[in-house]
Enzyme design. Structure first.
Site, PDB file in Angstrom:
ATOM      1  N   ILE A 155      16.061  -3.530  -2.575  1.00  0.00           N
ATOM      2  CA  ILE A 155      15.302  -4.012  -3.735  1.00  0.00           C
ATOM      3  C   ILE A 155      16.083  -3.842  -5.034  1.00  0.00           C
ATOM      4  CG2 ILE A 155      13.055  -3.595  -2.662  1.00  0.00           C
ATOM      5  CD1 ILE A 155      12.894  -0.953  -4.153  1.00  0.00           C
ATOM      6  N   HIS A 171      11.921  -7.546   1.135  1.00  0.00           N
ATOM      7  CA  HIS A 171      10.933  -6.621   0.588  1.00  0.00           C
ATOM      8  C   HIS A 171      10.770  -6.785  -0.918  1.00  0.00           C
ATOM      9  CE1 HIS A 171      11.895  -3.842   4.246  1.00  0.00           C
ATOM     10  NE2 HIS A 171      11.174  -4.892   4.570  1.00  0.00           N
ATOM     11  N   CYS A 206      -3.602 -10.802 -20.574  1.00  0.00           N
ATOM     12  CA  CYS A 206      -4.910 -10.275 -20.191  1.00  0.00           C
ATOM     13  C   CYS A 206      -5.509  -9.437 -21.320  1.00  0.00           C
ATOM     14  CB  CYS A 206      -4.787  -9.434 -18.923  1.00  0.00           C
ATOM     15  SG  CYS A 206      -4.496 -10.401 -17.422  1.00  0.00           S
TER      16      CYS A 206
END
Length: 555
Positions: A155, A171, A206
């Site tokens: 990663i 992943h 948001c």
């Protein structure tokens, strides 16, 4: 299938296996599904064995799949997870409520407390590390049009830094982040400031009072599916590949671990890794530090590959295992002898259990002290810690109760001959031999590698151990006359068994939703039966049966 007893199906699949009665139907059904969906195991090709064969394949093949794991990034300086001062240890101090280190990759825990993950993220965030020789080797293969795909379990985004274009990050990675609520996606640079300031990054779109409006790096957590891109690519690539190379991965995390068994079995397979993978059958095994092995391959390939070499010296091959050094032999002679007893019904000596458990404890402690003292003088701290943990295993002998009726010494008046060697006695008999183990690669000089016919090569850094009789003094071995085999440790060709393989078997039971479409197949062979036998025996000892990718695979 409603009303069908899974035990009946298991009996048909594995006639000689009797599942423990305490296993519930759900677990049994998971075992059945796992067996039926497992791709058939590949057998090694007999015509491909040597490093010369591997080089020829690298020169001729045009559609190579390279599957990479932790080993390709070891030399990049990425922090260790499990050492005494590693990330896990520091997280335990900073976040005492963290139930276990891997909980920071659990999506439910992340929703409750994302701070441990972001502390970890700061330490390996993109931009702090440079690609290894392995990454550069794969990038050059890509540039020359030989790479079909690089499937990475890592990663760290070092593949992109190296310039690899045909990449599947199985992943996920830190390259992008997205909001848990609205899925708004940004580049890693957009949240870098917050992460390095140890502020949980918030979604700019948001409402501010929305607690879950967190920008989470797009890494696959426990409880999340693998990217759809993985499944689409694998469905195509499995029929196109002409060579598979596995570099630096233990292949214990599904569904990536199923790739070698999912491609056509006639496709050659090469392993480049620190340790063998006994659950798979590779045509050529190049064991050791991945960069060391790739450096040697680059020398042999020549041209642009030779320009990648970090070490200008081409290694020489030896075929005889180097002897122990004099220092090692002296150290072995300090191991306490195993007490012997001549039984009345045998002409060969049999090792017995000292009747006083304090004798066992004294012998073990003295040996441990000698072992650790020697390590502290002669090896770096990291090696001392690693080996001390191995030696610590033998302190458990102190807890053996020799008066326990299940622990019978040779010559005991109770119990028959078959009961004389209990599990505890086996541990006692074998501990000196296990202490005597050491890596074969440590005997090699700086410019050597060892060829072990027919297809194994030992380079520096290989985690392959020797315990053959020519390597150990008779006083510290289990003996060669035993018929039971209980004392025979794995030889050079048989690496030490890893219980995590059993755990991974159970981990895989619940990850069918993540299994790629290419991983079809049915049937159960001897390997399936052995896996189930071991798995059901270990079931009660396992505490973590998560099924989604294990992020520690990256390290």
């Amino acid at each position: 299938m409603i009303g069908t007893d899974p035990r009946t199906i298991l009996k048909d699949l594995l006639p000689e296996t009797i599942p423990p009665p305490e296993l519930d139907d759900m677990t049994l059904w998971q075992i059945v599904i796992n067996i039926l969906s497992e791709p058939p195991k590949r057998k090694k090709r007999k015509d491909i064995n040597t490093i010369e064969d591997a080089v020829k394949l690298l020169q001729e093949c045009k559609k190579i799949i390279v599957l990479t794991g932790a080993g390709v990034s070891v030399s990049c300086g990425i922090p260790d997870f499990r050492s005494r001062d590693g990330i896990y240890a520091r997280l335990a101090v900073d976040f005492p409520d963290l139930p276990d280190p891997q909980a920071m990759f659990d999506i439910e825990y992340f929703r409750k407390d994302p701070r441990p993950f972001f502390k970890f993220a700061k330490e390996i965030y993109p931009g702090q590390f440079q690609p290894s020789l392995c990454h550069k080797f794969i990038a050059l293969s890509d540039k020359e049009g030989k790479l079909l795909r690089n499937y990475t379990q890592n990663i760290d985004t070092l593949e992109q830094v190296a310039g690899i274009q045909r990449i599947i990050q199985c992943h996920g990675s830190f390259a992008t982040a997205s909001c848990l609520i609205c899925k708004y996606k940004v580049d890693c640079e957009a949240v870098r400031g917050d992460i390095f300031n140890q502020v949980v990054p918030r979604c700019p779109r948001c409402p501010a009072d929305e607690p879950l409006a967190i920008m989470k790096p797009e890494i696959v957590f426990f409880g999340e599916n693998l990217p759809e891109q993985f499944h689409r690519a694998m469905k195509y690539d499995k029929d196109e590949v002409d060579l598979l190379i596995v570099i630096g991965s233990s292949l214990k995390v599904r569904p990536v671990a199923l790739i070698p068994s999912s491609i056509p079995h006639e496709v050659p397979q090469i392993l480049i890794n620190r340790e063998p993978l006994p659950h798979l059958h590779f045509d050529v095994e190049l064991l050791g530090d991945c960069d060391v092995i790739i450096n040697e391959l680059c020398h042999r390939l020549g041209g642009e590959y030779a320009k990648l070499c970090c070490n200008p010296v081409k290694l020489s091959e030896i075929t005889e295992k180097p002897p122990r050094t004099q220092k090692e032999l002296v150290h072995l002679s300090e191991l306490p002898p195993t007490p012997l007893h001549i039984s009345e019904d045998s002409s060969s000596p049999e090792r017995t259990v000292p009747q006083d458990s304090s004798v066992i404890a004294t012998l073990v402690d003295q040996t441990i002290k000698n072992k650790v003292d020697d390590l502290e003088v002669s090896e770096p701290k990291s090696c001392v810690e690693e080996k001390s943990q191995e030696v610590q295993t033998y302190r458990n002998v102190e807890s053996i109760n020799v008066e326990n009726p299940d622990f019978k010494a040779v010559g005991s008046s109770t119990g028959d001959k078959n009961e004389r060697t209990s599990v505890a006695e086996t541990v006692r008999k074998c501990w000196p031999n296990r202490l005597a183990k050491e890596q074969i690669s440590k005997r090699l000089d700086g410019n050597q590698y060892l060829f072990v016919p027919p297809n194994r090569y030992i380079f520096h850094g290989a985690e392959v151990y020797s315990d053959s009789e020519d390597d150990a003094l008779s006083s510290s071995s289990c003996g060669s006359n035993s018929d039971s085999g209980t004392c025979q440790s794995p030889s050079l060709e048989e690496p030490l068994e890893d219980e995590s393989e059993i755990e991974e078997f159970y981990n895989g039971l619940e990850d069918d939703a993540d299994r790629p479409e290419c991983a079809g197949g049915s049937g159960a062979d001897g390997g399936d039966q052995e896996a189930v036998n071991e798995a059901i025996a270990m079931k009660q000892e396992l505490t973590d049966v998560n099924c989604t990718p294990d992020k520690s695979e990256h390290y």
